[in-house]
Design an enzyme around this catalytic site. Sequence first.
Site, PDB file in Angstrom:
ATOM      1  N   GLU A  97       0.870  -1.176   0.000  1.00  0.00           N
ATOM      2  CA  GLU A  97       0.000   0.000   0.000  1.00  0.00           C
ATOM      3  C   GLU A  97       0.910   1.230   0.000  1.00  0.00           C
ATOM      4  OE1 GLU A  97      -3.641   2.017   2.575  1.00  0.00           O
ATOM      5  OE2 GLU A  97      -2.729   0.145   3.258  1.00  0.00           O
ATOM      6  N   ARG A 323       5.700 -13.314   9.542  1.00  0.00           N
ATOM      7  CA  ARG A 323       6.343 -12.043   9.221  1.00  0.00           C
ATOM      8  C   ARG A 323       7.639 -11.879  10.007  1.00  0.00           C
ATOM      9  NH1 ARG A 323       2.620  -7.149  10.694  1.00  0.00           N
ATOM     10  NH2 ARG A 323       4.479  -6.035   9.967  1.00  0.00           N
ATOM     11  N   LYS A 333       4.555   2.982  11.206  1.00  0.00           N
ATOM     12  CA  LYS A 333       4.610   4.269  10.514  1.00  0.00           C
ATOM     13  C   LYS A 333       4.218   5.407  11.458  1.00  0.00           C
ATOM     14  CE  LYS A 333       3.321   1.971   6.241  1.00  0.00           C
ATOM     15  NZ  LYS A 333       2.199   1.613   5.360  1.00  0.00           N
TER      16      LYS A 333
END
Length: 626
Positions: A97, A323, A333
């Site tokens: 994204e 992950r 972020k």
Amino acid sequence: MAEAATQSMAKLQLDEETGEMVSKAELKKRQQKRAKKAAQEKARQEKAAAGPKEQAAPKSKPEDTPIDPDAMFKQGFLDDVYKERPVKNVVTRFPPEPNGYLHIGHAKAIAINFGFARYHGGVCYLRFDDTNPEKEEEKYFTAILDIVKWLGFEPYKVTYSSDNFDKLYELAEKLINLGKAYVCACTDTEIKLQRGGEKGSIPRSRCAHAEQSVEENLTKFRDMRDGKYKPKEVFLRMKQNQIESPNPQEWDLAAWRVKETPHFRAPNYKIFPSYDFTHGLCDSFEGITHSLCTTEFIMSRVSYEWLNRLLGVYEPMQREYGRLNLSGTVLSKRKILKLVEGKYVRDWDDPRLYTLIAIRRRGVPPGAILEFVNELGVTTSATTIAIHRFEQSIRKYLERTVPRLMMVLDPVPLVIEDAEAMDIDMPFSPKEPKMGTRKVSFTPTVYIDRSDFREEDSKEFFRLAPGKTVGLLNVPYPVKAVSFTKDEATGKVTEIRGVFDKEVKKAKTYIQWVGSEGTRKVEARIHNPLFKSEKPDDAEGGFLNDINPDSEVIYHDAIIEEAFEEVKRRAPWPEAAGESELGKGGPESVRFQAMRVAYFAMDSDSTDDKIVLNRIVSLKEDSGKN
């Protein structure tokens, strides 16, 4: 499921040697096994740091040899995934994204998706999941593509979810006509109650709007399209299995939403599809054979398959791997933005961060990142790795791939009274003769590091002190200090005087030096961990209270030998991943080992008149680590 996983993780402890989370019993067993080797390893490292070893070519060791770059595709999880669907033409995708910069965890996703396709003779798309114009910026599109290429991968095609808005809209109307989607006007509070309230305290129920006719839903959906509704007034929901299924991914998920922010690639659209509606269908449009994603999407597989099957389109196969996370830092972020806005770091590419643009600026080679991911392997378990474990992989890669130079961080002049100027031939690497040699100018006055001299000698100090002898790397004779002078105001030593000690055939210790001619002054930035602890989020008052005040130490007057210009001209050493040439690799591809100091790379702040260097990693792991 998430709560059970959290309780399970709480019983585990971090094995800092391997970066794995293991049981207490297993950790104790491993520590006992390693204890026997600790003394020998310490002795080996001290020996390796001694001067003469810099001149000898040691025998190749297993850890110096890179592992098979395709190892993770030949065995384990990824091998099993291929065997489930052993197609001839493999097609994968990396679907970020574009609402921020990629971090180290994304490097694993890039390596898996592009590498899996390459290994099986297929192709990989770079598809931007650009369905939320409120958070997306063009700079992120550019940065993501740049990082993918820097890691050495070339997308088969660069595509955008927005390319398919028209087709996705048609399928949304088809879903409505099948009686499997409806326009909902519920508030967030109402939706939460439909889904069982706080922690499932009440029975789940179906939204009353689900009983609207197909015609009414089509009319309302088209009104959404034509801008007759404001954001959050209504949205299109998929009619799934909300009442019976325990999986939240079947609780009538959002399919299309109204947004006021215009999309720069689709300016006429006022409604936008959700990730859950878009992702599987775009995979279908592009003929993805193996849709590889992290385990946070494992519960999404049921909605992914439900939608494709219901609409009668080609069905890709989704499978999920664990992950990659790093302890001792933050990757969110939102949290990094706080660090940037609070001026704790320069920007998103500050070398103390673990965004990929920051790791790149710090000088970490793309090949080292790929080796790190490959070495970890791929399983369905989430992997939390300690930063020093990542740095050890970088160190191992740099050891065999970059040249060596002499550099002094905090220089003090050493005048050798009976010396004469000479040129000394030195190899760029004692381990890699093919790197060649360079000439180093030795002068009667050389610079040594201030830390290599003490005004008063002691038994545990093996470098230079009054009346004491030390070797200078590759210089024929050791040097004995005979006197020194100090600045009365600062108390700092301003000059050391010495003579060659020709009676000593071999000094106990060798130090680096830089001549007084043909050298270059540089700024050296030593980056230490940004946070004081392994778990910054656990700090009282939040992660900002865990900031390490000494995370950056700058040496403004460091000196480097003149061969740096040749290293810069020939960079990168070797040609690796996306760094086929300096212009493509950027200043960070100028890397070298500063002998007895650390590994360094050139920073983007460098100019023709001023060279700025970043420490990539130390020469060996910090002895203060547990």
